[in-house]
Design a protein around this motif. Sequence first.
Motif, PDB file in Angstrom:
ATOM      1  N   ARG A  82       1.528  10.506   4.749  1.00  0.00           N
ATOM      2  CA  ARG A  82       1.568   9.467   3.455  1.00  0.00           C
ATOM      3  C   ARG A  82       1.016   8.474   3.592  1.00  0.00           C
ATOM      4  O   ARG A  82       0.321   7.403   3.823  1.00  0.00           O
ATOM      5  CB  ARG A  82       2.852   9.148   3.452  1.00  0.00           C
ATOM      6  N   MET A  83       0.531   7.747   1.924  1.00  0.00           N
ATOM      7  CA  MET A  83       0.470   6.051   2.152  1.00  0.00           C
ATOM      8  C   MET A  83       1.115   5.779   0.895  1.00  0.00           C
ATOM      9  O   MET A  83       0.818   6.121  -0.092  1.00  0.00           O
ATOM     10  CB  MET A  83      -0.441   6.470   2.040  1.00  0.00           C
ATOM     11  N   LYS A  84       1.552   4.294   1.235  1.00  0.00           N
ATOM     12  CA  LYS A  84       1.726   3.513  -0.280  1.00  0.00           C
ATOM     13  C   LYS A  84       1.977   2.439  -0.164  1.00  0.00           C
ATOM     14  O   LYS A  84       1.820   1.810   0.644  1.00  0.00           O
ATOM     15  CB  LYS A  84       3.328   3.750   0.634  1.00  0.00           C
ATOM     16  N   VAL A  85       1.370   1.774  -0.970  1.00  0.00           N
ATOM     17  CA  VAL A  85       0.907   0.490  -1.528  1.00  0.00           C
ATOM     18  C   VAL A  85       1.259  -0.149  -2.730  1.00  0.00           C
ATOM     19  O   VAL A  85       2.082   0.249  -3.741  1.00  0.00           O
ATOM     20  CB  VAL A  85      -0.873   0.399  -1.598  1.00  0.00           C
ATOM     21  N   ARG A  86       1.292  -1.953  -2.753  1.00  0.00           N
ATOM     22  CA  ARG A  86       1.600  -2.809  -3.868  1.00  0.00           C
ATOM     23  C   ARG A  86       0.819  -3.187  -3.964  1.00  0.00           C
ATOM     24  O   ARG A  86      -0.679  -3.643  -3.144  1.00  0.00           O
ATOM     25  CB  ARG A  86       2.134  -3.292  -3.118  1.00  0.00           C
ATOM     26  N   PHE A  87      -0.166  -3.604  -5.155  1.00  0.00           N
ATOM     27  CA  PHE A  87      -0.592  -4.667  -5.767  1.00  0.00           C
ATOM     28  C   PHE A  87      -0.644  -5.422  -5.706  1.00  0.00           C
ATOM     29  O   PHE A  87       0.415  -5.848  -6.474  1.00  0.00           O
ATOM     30  CB  PHE A  87      -1.210  -4.127  -6.737  1.00  0.00           C
ATOM     31  N   GLN A  88      -0.650  -6.349  -5.234  1.00  0.00           N
ATOM     32  CA  GLN A  88      -0.641  -8.039  -5.350  1.00  0.00           C
ATOM     33  C   GLN A  88      -1.346  -8.607  -5.677  1.00  0.00           C
ATOM     34  O   GLN A  88      -0.914  -9.633  -6.323  1.00  0.00           O
ATOM     35  CB  GLN A  88      -0.005  -8.528  -3.930  1.00  0.00           C
ATOM     36  N   ARG A  89      -2.898  -9.193  -6.377  1.00  0.00           N
ATOM     37  CA  ARG A  89      -3.589  -9.602  -6.697  1.00  0.00           C
ATOM     38  C   ARG A  89      -4.594  -8.609  -7.720  1.00  0.00           C
ATOM     39  O   ARG A  89      -5.150  -7.623  -6.850  1.00  0.00           O
ATOM     40  CB  ARG A  89      -3.921 -10.778  -5.836  1.00  0.00           C
ATOM     41  N   MET A  90      -5.332  -9.538  -8.526  1.00  0.00           N
ATOM     42  CA  MET A  90      -6.576  -8.945  -9.583  1.00  0.00           C
ATOM     43  C   MET A  90      -7.752  -9.034  -7.949  1.00  0.00           C
ATOM     44  O   MET A  90      -8.196  -9.840  -7.503  1.00  0.00           O
ATOM     45  CB  MET A  90      -6.522  -9.041 -10.234  1.00  0.00           C
ATOM     46  N   VAL A  91      -8.763  -7.526  -8.453  1.00  0.00           N
ATOM     47  CA  VAL A  91     -10.066  -7.986  -7.628  1.00  0.00           C
ATOM     48  C   VAL A  91     -10.928  -8.136  -8.591  1.00  0.00           C
ATOM     49  O   VAL A  91     -10.618  -7.288  -9.921  1.00  0.00           O
ATOM     50  CB  VAL A  91     -10.076  -6.355  -6.893  1.00  0.00           C
ATOM     51  N   LYS A  92     -11.584  -8.942  -8.771  1.00  0.00           N
ATOM     52  CA  LYS A  92     -13.188  -8.946  -9.751  1.00  0.00           C
ATOM     53  C   LYS A  92     -14.489  -8.705  -8.951  1.00  0.00           C
ATOM     54  O   LYS A  92     -14.264  -9.046  -7.811  1.00  0.00           O
ATOM     55  CB  LYS A  92     -12.843 -10.312 -10.161  1.00  0.00           C
ATOM     56  N   PRO A  93     -15.340  -8.201  -9.770  1.00  0.00           N
ATOM     57  CA  PRO A  93     -16.004  -8.471  -9.730  1.00  0.00           C
ATOM     58  C   PRO A  93     -17.034  -9.414  -8.586  1.00  0.00           C
ATOM     59  O   PRO A  93     -16.667 -10.960  -9.019  1.00  0.00           O
ATOM     60  CB  PRO A  93     -17.731  -8.366 -10.645  1.00  0.00           C
ATOM     61  N   GLY A  94     -17.357  -9.033  -7.826  1.00  0.00           N
ATOM     62  CA  GLY A  94     -18.531 -10.042  -6.599  1.00  0.00           C
ATOM     63  C   GLY A  94     -17.255 -10.373  -5.290  1.00  0.00           C
ATOM     64  O   GLY A  94     -17.386 -10.803  -4.472  1.00  0.00           O
ATOM     65  N   ASP A  95     -15.822  -9.756  -5.127  1.00  0.00           N
ATOM     66  CA  ASP A  95     -15.455 -10.016  -4.508  1.00  0.00           C
ATOM     67  C   ASP A  95     -14.747  -8.955  -3.408  1.00  0.00           C
ATOM     68  O   ASP A  95     -15.904  -7.869  -3.612  1.00  0.00           O
ATOM     69  CB  ASP A  95     -13.242  -9.176  -4.791  1.00  0.00           C
ATOM     70  N   VAL A  96     -15.527  -9.267  -2.191  1.00  0.00           N
ATOM     71  CA  VAL A  96     -15.858  -8.551  -0.672  1.00  0.00           C
ATOM     72  C   VAL A  96     -14.201  -8.256   0.251  1.00  0.00           C
ATOM     73  O   VAL A  96     -13.495  -9.602   0.610  1.00  0.00           O
ATOM     74  CB  VAL A  96     -16.278  -9.382   0.067  1.00  0.00           C
ATOM     75  N   LEU A  97     -13.850  -7.256   0.063  1.00  0.00           N
ATOM     76  CA  LEU A  97     -12.303  -6.477   0.268  1.00  0.00           C
ATOM     77  C   LEU A  97     -12.682  -5.932   2.043  1.00  0.00           C
ATOM     78  O   LEU A  97     -13.699  -4.936   2.478  1.00  0.00           O
ATOM     79  CB  LEU A  97     -11.601  -5.388  -0.527  1.00  0.00           C
ATOM     80  N   THR A  98     -12.750  -6.605   2.946  1.00  0.00           N
ATOM     81  CA  THR A  98     -11.632  -5.822   3.777  1.00  0.00           C
ATOM     82  C   THR A  98     -10.562  -4.944   3.981  1.00  0.00           C
ATOM     83  O   THR A  98      -9.685  -6.066   3.920  1.00  0.00           O
ATOM     84  CB  THR A  98     -11.801  -7.421   4.617  1.00  0.00           C
ATOM     85  N   CYS A  99     -10.878  -4.043   4.672  1.00  0.00           N
ATOM     86  CA  CYS A  99      -9.488  -3.576   5.109  1.00  0.00           C
ATOM     87  C   CYS A  99      -8.578  -3.541   6.988  1.00  0.00           C
ATOM     88  O   CYS A  99      -9.390  -3.939   7.204  1.00  0.00           O
ATOM     89  CB  CYS A  99     -10.004  -1.789   4.794  1.00  0.00           C
ATOM     90  N   ARG A 100      -7.836  -4.012   6.549  1.00  0.00           N
ATOM     91  CA  ARG A 100      -7.243  -3.689   7.923  1.00  0.00           C
ATOM     92  C   ARG A 100      -6.064  -3.069   7.722  1.00  0.00           C
ATOM     93  O   ARG A 100      -5.490  -3.211   7.003  1.00  0.00           O
ATOM     94  CB  ARG A 100      -6.794  -5.496   8.195  1.00  0.00           C
ATOM     95  N   GLY A 101      -5.961  -2.702   9.178  1.00  0.00           N
ATOM     96  CA  GLY A 101      -4.274  -2.412   9.268  1.00  0.00           C
ATOM     97  C   GLY A 101      -4.098  -2.681  11.004  1.00  0.00           C
ATOM     98  O   GLY A 101      -4.822  -2.892  11.944  1.00  0.00           O
TER      99      GLY A 101
END
Length: 137
Positions: A82-101
């Motif tokens: 199962r996976m559940k998420v909430r979108f909190q901010r917009m992501v724009k071109p150029g953004d570098v996302l780091t996934c953490r757990g």
Amino acid sequence: MELTWDTLKENMELEPLVKPPVDRVQLVKYAGASGDFNPLHTVEEFARQAGLDGVIAHGMLSMGFLGQYLRHLLGVKGDILRMKVRFQRMVKPGDVLTCRGTVRALQPDDRVAELELAAINQSGEVVTAGTAEVRFF
């Protein structure tokens, strides 16, 4: 470190996954793959007329990154239950996302781990946050 049931501990931070910068080609490809052709994601002028600074990524793209992160952590040693998420901010071109757990709880009888997840941009802002349950074989 290879993630296995025997290596997990509660409150353990998991190895992060850094994604390459989001780019416009990726947004167009995601639109095609998802069927979400809302021009907010691909047409600069449309996004500006809607009051944005420019195009934004699909929220489900960052959720997909978190799903990829889970699969990266588990390899062939477990399943995503199962996976559940909430979108909190917009992501724009150029953004570098780091996934953490982080491991929040372990259910030894079922070999299930409850995880807290986040995709964080280069400014340290959480753009997508959630939880997951994974089962180890």
